[in-house]
Design a protein around this motif. Structure first.
Motif, PDB file in Angstrom:
ATOM      1  N   UNK A 173       0.981  -1.187   0.010  1.00  0.00           N
ATOM      2  CA  UNK A 173      -0.021  -0.051  -0.216  1.00  0.00           C
ATOM      3  C   UNK A 173       0.662   1.196  -0.025  1.00  0.00           C
ATOM      4  N   UNK A 174       0.561   2.283  -0.710  1.00  0.00           N
ATOM      5  CA  UNK A 174       1.174   3.617  -0.652  1.00  0.00           C
ATOM      6  C   UNK A 174       0.345   4.256   0.326  1.00  0.00           C
ATOM      7  N   UNK A 175       1.088   4.963   1.332  1.00  0.00           N
ATOM      8  CA  UNK A 175       0.297   5.799   2.407  1.00  0.00           C
ATOM      9  C   UNK A 175       0.719   6.973   2.382  1.00  0.00           C
ATOM     10  N   UNK A 176      -0.110   7.995   2.802  1.00  0.00           N
ATOM     11  CA  UNK A 176       0.199   9.619   2.793  1.00  0.00           C
ATOM     12  C   UNK A 176      -0.367   9.783   4.139  1.00  0.00           C
ATOM     13  N   UNK A 177       0.458  10.283   5.095  1.00  0.00           N
ATOM     14  CA  UNK A 177       0.137  11.016   6.368  1.00  0.00           C
ATOM     15  C   UNK A 177       0.211  12.468   6.433  1.00  0.00           C
ATOM     16  N   UNK A 178      -0.881  13.178   6.689  1.00  0.00           N
ATOM     17  CA  UNK A 178      -0.906  14.643   6.736  1.00  0.00           C
ATOM     18  C   UNK A 178      -0.582  15.160   8.242  1.00  0.00           C
ATOM     19  N   UNK A 179       0.307  16.117   8.183  1.00  0.00           N
ATOM     20  CA  UNK A 179       0.857  16.535   9.500  1.00  0.00           C
ATOM     21  C   UNK A 179       2.101  16.586   9.586  1.00  0.00           C
ATOM     22  N   UNK A 180       2.727  17.384  10.684  1.00  0.00           N
ATOM     23  CA  UNK A 180       4.223  17.740  10.861  1.00  0.00           C
ATOM     24  C   UNK A 180       4.804  17.621  12.264  1.00  0.00           C
ATOM     25  N   UNK A 181       3.767  17.112  13.276  1.00  0.00           N
ATOM     26  CA  UNK A 181       4.175  17.106  14.739  1.00  0.00           C
ATOM     27  C   UNK A 181       4.795  15.945  14.855  1.00  0.00           C
ATOM     28  N   UNK A 182       4.864  15.667  16.461  1.00  0.00           N
ATOM     29  CA  UNK A 182       5.387  14.321  17.164  1.00  0.00           C
ATOM     30  C   UNK A 182       4.497  13.396  16.809  1.00  0.00           C
ATOM     31  N   UNK A 183       2.981  13.639  16.636  1.00  0.00           N
ATOM     32  CA  UNK A 183       2.133  12.690  16.396  1.00  0.00           C
ATOM     33  C   UNK A 183       2.311  11.996  15.059  1.00  0.00           C
ATOM     34  N   UNK A 184       2.698  12.956  14.186  1.00  0.00           N
ATOM     35  CA  UNK A 184       2.582  12.400  12.825  1.00  0.00           C
ATOM     36  C   UNK A 184       4.065  11.614  12.708  1.00  0.00           C
ATOM     37  N   UNK A 185       5.015  11.734  13.368  1.00  0.00           N
ATOM     38  CA  UNK A 185       6.323  10.911  13.480  1.00  0.00           C
ATOM     39  C   UNK A 185       5.806   9.758  14.105  1.00  0.00           C
ATOM     40  N   UNK A 186       5.483   9.589  14.975  1.00  0.00           N
ATOM     41  CA  UNK A 186       4.843   8.332  15.692  1.00  0.00           C
ATOM     42  C   UNK A 186       3.961   7.722  14.952  1.00  0.00           C
ATOM     43  N   UNK A 187       2.898   8.308  14.162  1.00  0.00           N
ATOM     44  CA  UNK A 187       2.181   7.599  13.310  1.00  0.00           C
ATOM     45  C   UNK A 187       2.905   6.827  11.943  1.00  0.00           C
ATOM     46  N   UNK A 188       4.004   7.654  11.652  1.00  0.00           N
ATOM     47  CA  UNK A 188       4.902   7.143  10.502  1.00  0.00           C
ATOM     48  C   UNK A 188       5.528   6.113  10.780  1.00  0.00           C
ATOM     49  N   UNK A 189       6.176   6.164  12.200  1.00  0.00           N
ATOM     50  CA  UNK A 189       7.069   4.979  12.792  1.00  0.00           C
ATOM     51  C   UNK A 189       6.291   3.620  12.979  1.00  0.00           C
ATOM     52  N   UNK A 190       5.133   3.933  13.471  1.00  0.00           N
ATOM     53  CA  UNK A 190       4.140   2.658  13.122  1.00  0.00           C
ATOM     54  C   UNK A 190       3.751   2.076  12.021  1.00  0.00           C
TER      55      UNK A 190
END
Ligand code: AMP
Ligand code: GLY
Length: 420
Positions: free
Chosen positions: A1-18
């Motif tokens: 799957x190609x995934x896009x996460x919107x945002x720039x904070x610690x929340x989005x880094x954690x989402x990206x890491x998972x």
């Protein structure tokens, strides 16, 4: 799957890491991201509140699944635009996002759903609001109706303070967010955050957390976006969580569906717990920041499967694989935050940090300049760790903090004090 996460904070880094840990992820783009995200995924410049631009970007990059981090794009209808274009998205519609974007809307839904919350009145003129405050007495809580970046809530200790807050809000201190004001009973008790996924029909709890909103140790000083968090929150026992589901969250979801605005995404319920009874303080239509960091640390790769099942309306068959563990995150912020602070200071010691499934330094307000990581925001880094006990998670998180050299930053040294 190609995934896009919107945002720039610690929340989005954690989402990206998972998400990156999940083998179903082939390609991950985070827009706009930050220096920490750039170490694990692609970052792309994009105006994430411009629905048309996000749809075009997703189509051009063959994105299969979009995860929306912050509330602003949700309130602006970005999830609606993506769904209209046939894209799979994790995040509620603008209509459902009113659960965060309008406090009077949420109170009205609670009334209709018979969900326990603070008694309230809502007002569009100052005189009527002040008359209500004088009749109720203090302490009392004055809230700007709309999104005010966490600053639109005044806990007034006296009637005079409440009246001054009312004048401020109607005087435009919070812009259009303050054109309508909600005045609430002050609730006693201990707060906890409860996170559930909703797919419009089914509800799946994914964890609890406790935030530390005040800037100073011992919960003193100004309110911030959150200086640290831990999960689970022991105050939210299984029995209280079940009461919150039965009396607050499920009736809210049913009421939203009945109104033709089914809620799809993560729902963050801020609860006040007194004598074993939870009452709703507020809803947020996104993961908390920094609460997301501890939830992702505990959930790991399965977080993506859960969000995907939620977006596809398959929560009835989804299960959370719980580990009996604890996580903590400690926020490093720029000196002066939540007031004014300098940008551009260099942060050292990050390269040597051990990073694995037990500890991660998530980035929030960082950028890379000439090979150096520099601070660009108020909340800058989140030292996040897990362990068999909260004490172990805490020791790991502060050991990371102590390896960072950043004289221009600070953190609270007492994250988790209520539970420890
Ligand atoms: P909110 O932006 O609604 O989360 O409010 C910010 C903080 O104000 C909450 O996390 C609570 O600590 C506090 N708060 C909000 N409403 C109330 C209330 N009715 N009674 C007591 N505390 C409140
Ligand atoms: N940490 C509080 C919030 O995200 O609203």
């Amino acid at each position: 799957m190609n995934i896009l996460i919107l945002g720039s904070g610690g929340r989005e880094h954690a989402l990206a890491w998972a998400v990156m840990q999940n083998p179903k992820c082939d390609r991950l783009i985070v827009a706009p991201g930050n220096a920490g995200v750039a170490m694990i995924a692609e970052c792309a410049a994009l105006d994430i509140e411009d629905g048309g631009a996000v749809v075009t970007f997703a189509e051009e990059n063959s994105i299969d699944f979009v995860i929306v981090g912050p509330e602003a794009p949700l309130a602006a209808g970005v999830a609606d635009r993506l769904r209209d274009a046939g894209l799979l998205v994790f995040g509620p519609s603008a209509e459902a996002a009113r659960l965060e974007a309008s406090k009077s809307f949420t109170k009205e839904i609670c009334d209709a759903a018979n969900a326990p919350t603070a008694a309230y009145g809502h007002f569009t003129d100052a005189d009527a609001a002040k008359a209500y405050v004088r009749a109720q007495g203090a302490p009392i809580v004055v809230k700007a109706d709309g999104l005010a970046a966490g600053k639109g809530v005044i806990i007034a200790e006296t009637v005079a303070e409440a009246e001054a807050a009312i004048d401020d809000m109607f005087g435009g201190a919070f812009g259009v967010a303050g054109a309508e004001v909600v005045i609430e009973e002050f609730m006693q008790g201990e707060e906890a955050s409860f996170f559930v996924l909703c797919d419009g029909t089914d509800v799946l709890p994914i964890g609890s957390a406790q935030d530390h909103k005040r800037v100073g140790e011992g919960d003193t000083g100004l309110n911030t976006g959150g200086m640290g968090a831990y999960s689970p929150a022991p105050v939210l026992t299984d029995a209280i969580a079940q009461t919150a589901l039965d009396q607050i969250i499920k009736p809210t979801m049913a009421e939203m569906a009945k109104r033709g605005a089914p809620y799809k995404g993560v729902l963050y319920a801020g609860l006040m717990i007194e004598n074993g009874q939870p009452r709703l303080v507020e809803y947020n239509v996104r993961f908390g920041d920094p609460e997301c960091q501890v939830l992702m640390m505990r959930l790991g790769a399965q977080a993506m499967d859960l969000m995907h099942a939620c977006a596809e309306g398959r929560l009835a068959e989804a299960r959370v694989n719980w580990a009996d563990d604890h996580a903590m995150t400690v926020v490093l912020a720029a000196n002066g935050y939540p007031g004014s602070y300098e940008k551009g200071s260099v942060i050292g010691g990050l390269d040597a940090l051990p990073e694995d499934s037990f500890q991660m330094m998530f980035h929030a307000g960082t950028t890379e300049q000439d090979g150096k990581i520099t601070a660009t925001g108020g909340r800058v880094l989140n030292a996040t760790a897990r362990g068999a006990t909260l004490q172990e998670a805490r020791d790991r998180a502060y050991a990371m903090v102590d390896q960072v050299t950043w004289p221009e930053g600070f953190c609270r040294r007492d994250i988790g004090w209520r539970a420890l």
